[in-house]
Design a protein around this motif. Sequence first.
Motif, mmCIF file in Angstrom:
data_model
loop_
_atom_site.group_PDB
_atom_site.id
_atom_site.type_symbol
_atom_site.label_atom_id
_atom_site.label_comp_id
_atom_site.label_asym_id
_atom_site.label_seq_id
_atom_site.Cartn_x
_atom_site.Cartn_y
_atom_site.Cartn_z
ATOM 1 N N GLU A 90 32.612 43.180 36.555
ATOM 2 C CA GLU A 90 31.635 42.104 36.732
ATOM 3 C C GLU A 90 32.255 40.756 36.392
ATOM 4 O OE1 GLU A 90 28.336 43.203 34.313
ATOM 5 O OE2 GLU A 90 27.416 44.486 35.863
ATOM 6 N N ASP A 91 33.043 40.714 35.324
ATOM 7 C CA ASP A 91 33.711 39.466 34.941
ATOM 8 C C ASP A 91 34.711 39.044 36.015
ATOM 9 O OD1 ASP A 91 34.681 37.408 32.905
ATOM 10 O OD2 ASP A 91 36.514 38.557 33.262
ATOM 11 N N LEU A 92 35.464 40.016 36.552
ATOM 12 C CA LEU A 92 36.432 39.714 37.613
ATOM 13 C C LEU A 92 35.723 39.124 38.828
ATOM 14 C CD1 LEU A 92 39.242 42.144 38.818
ATOM 15 C CD2 LEU A 92 37.850 40.869 40.432
ATOM 16 N N TRP A 93 34.668 39.798 39.274
ATOM 17 C CA TRP A 93 33.968 39.365 40.480
ATOM 18 C C TRP A 93 33.300 38.004 40.285
ATOM 19 C CZ3 TRP A 93 34.452 40.466 45.284
ATOM 20 C CH2 TRP A 93 33.448 40.139 46.207
ATOM 21 N N GLU A 94 32.710 37.795 39.114
ATOM 22 C CA GLU A 94 32.060 36.515 38.831
ATOM 23 C C GLU A 94 33.078 35.381 38.807
ATOM 24 O OE1 GLU A 94 29.422 34.354 35.299
ATOM 25 O OE2 GLU A 94 29.751 36.521 35.266
ATOM 26 N N THR A 95 34.279 35.670 38.307
ATOM 27 C CA THR A 95 35.317 34.636 38.230
ATOM 28 C C THR A 95 35.758 34.184 39.609
ATOM 29 O OG1 THR A 95 36.149 35.494 36.117
ATOM 30 C CG2 THR A 95 37.657 34.127 37.401
ATOM 31 N N ILE A 96 36.097 35.124 40.477
ATOM 32 C CA ILE A 96 36.639 34.744 41.784
ATOM 33 C C ILE A 96 35.561 34.219 42.721
ATOM 34 C CG2 ILE A 96 38.588 36.317 41.585
ATOM 35 C CD1 ILE A 96 37.160 38.286 43.392
ATOM 36 N N THR A 97 34.316 34.711 42.629
ATOM 37 C CA THR A 97 33.250 34.187 43.493
ATOM 38 C C THR A 97 32.804 32.804 43.044
ATOM 39 O OG1 THR A 97 31.602 35.385 42.158
ATOM 40 C CG2 THR A 97 32.390 36.442 44.185
ATOM 41 N N SER A 98 33.163 32.425 41.816
ATOM 42 C CA SER A 98 32.874 31.069 41.335
ATOM 43 C C SER A 98 33.961 30.083 41.753
ATOM 44 C CB SER A 98 32.744 31.064 39.811
ATOM 45 O OG SER A 98 31.676 31.886 39.401
ATOM 46 N N GLY A 99 35.000 30.584 42.432
ATOM 47 C CA GLY A 99 36.075 29.723 42.905
ATOM 48 C C GLY A 99 37.258 29.633 41.959
ATOM 49 N N ASP A 100 37.247 30.445 40.892
ATOM 50 C CA ASP A 100 38.345 30.413 39.935
ATOM 51 C C ASP A 100 39.317 31.562 40.182
ATOM 52 O OD1 ASP A 100 37.315 28.187 38.576
ATOM 53 O OD2 ASP A 100 35.954 29.467 37.417
ATOM 54 N N VAL A 101 40.488 31.448 39.576
ATOM 55 C CA VAL A 101 41.525 32.477 39.704
ATOM 56 C C VAL A 101 41.404 33.453 38.539
ATOM 57 C CG1 VAL A 101 44.002 32.932 39.733
ATOM 58 C CG2 VAL A 101 43.087 30.919 40.910
#
Length: 384
Positions: A90-101
């Motif tokens: 969930e943390d991985l997906w939230e990070t990249i869908t927010s535009g972050d690496v």
Amino acid sequence: MPVREYELADKVDTLLQLRTQSETLTRQREQLQIIRDKHAGHGVVITDIDGRIEYVNTAFEKQSGYTSEEVLGRTPRLLKSGEHDKAFYEDLWETITSGDVWHGEMTNQGKDGGQYVIDQTIAPVTGPDNEIERFIAVNHDITELKDLELSLRERSEQLEILNRVLRHDIRNDMTVVLGWLDYVADHCEGELESELDRIESSAERVVELTTAAGDIVKTMGSDAEPDLEPISLTQILLEEGKKRQEVFEDATIELPVSPPCVTVAANELLSSVFRNLINNAVKHNDVDEPVVSITVRETDDRVQVRVADNGPGVPETIKDDIFDDELKGLESSGTGMGLYLVSTLVDLYGGEVWVEDNDPTGAVFCVELDVLNQSMGESGEYCD
């Protein structure tokens, strides 16, 4: 005409936008191709915004065991190993869908059921309107590195156990042995004196061995960077020299008079350097009255400590190898580890150690370290 001019201007503007979008897409394709080429040895996965796989490279196929045909259109969920909980993904997906690496280590499960560990970076790719269009994941397999790390950690733990055994069990037992030797010697009335001396000498060498081995374990048993701090070289040198004089009553240990107060970057094992050098100078001495002379020389931003003796000297054939961990003369009364420890510690402190010939006889062991600061002491007193 005004309408036609407006329509023409609108069409021109549309064409310009399309050209800009086309140039942007071309650059993105070129960037993707560069990523594919540049990271040929790394696993590369490209997905759409829903996580469905659009592209994998050969390195990914080798890592996972899946062919590109088997994974295209599927999601990376097929690689889940069960080693990470729901919150991790969930943390991985939230990070990249927010535009972050996102960057981290991940344990995957290959087609054959085996697990492998990757160091992975996942980055979003945006289009002309700054909306995320796809995700690119680049990783490299660190399974062997993690296995080595585990092996080193286990070895470190084993060395720590050995250190505790050396420091406590063996030393305590040998203290008991030496105590009983004194008791037996008092009741022998001169009988078996030479035999008892040999036993005592052997017991003392065992104690010396545990000290040197324990210091080596402490020095090399950790994979962390050494924690060095400013330490008074002068204080350590004079204190250790006085202690060695108490141990070797038949030897003369000449300490420097009014030495400079020199501070170096080291740790608590700095005393082991000079303890072992003085031990070596006395125990390998073949004269009736061993003399060990310690001097301190300042050379620019370095300090040189010279431990000279009046013994037989060091043969030319072993000078280059005398600090090796396996070198020990057949007639040696030492442990064979003291000089290796000296070399290891001096190297840890960023210094140098070597041996020279003394005049007229004997050897001089030289230790050179970087100086942090220095000032002259008074009446031979060292700095605090």
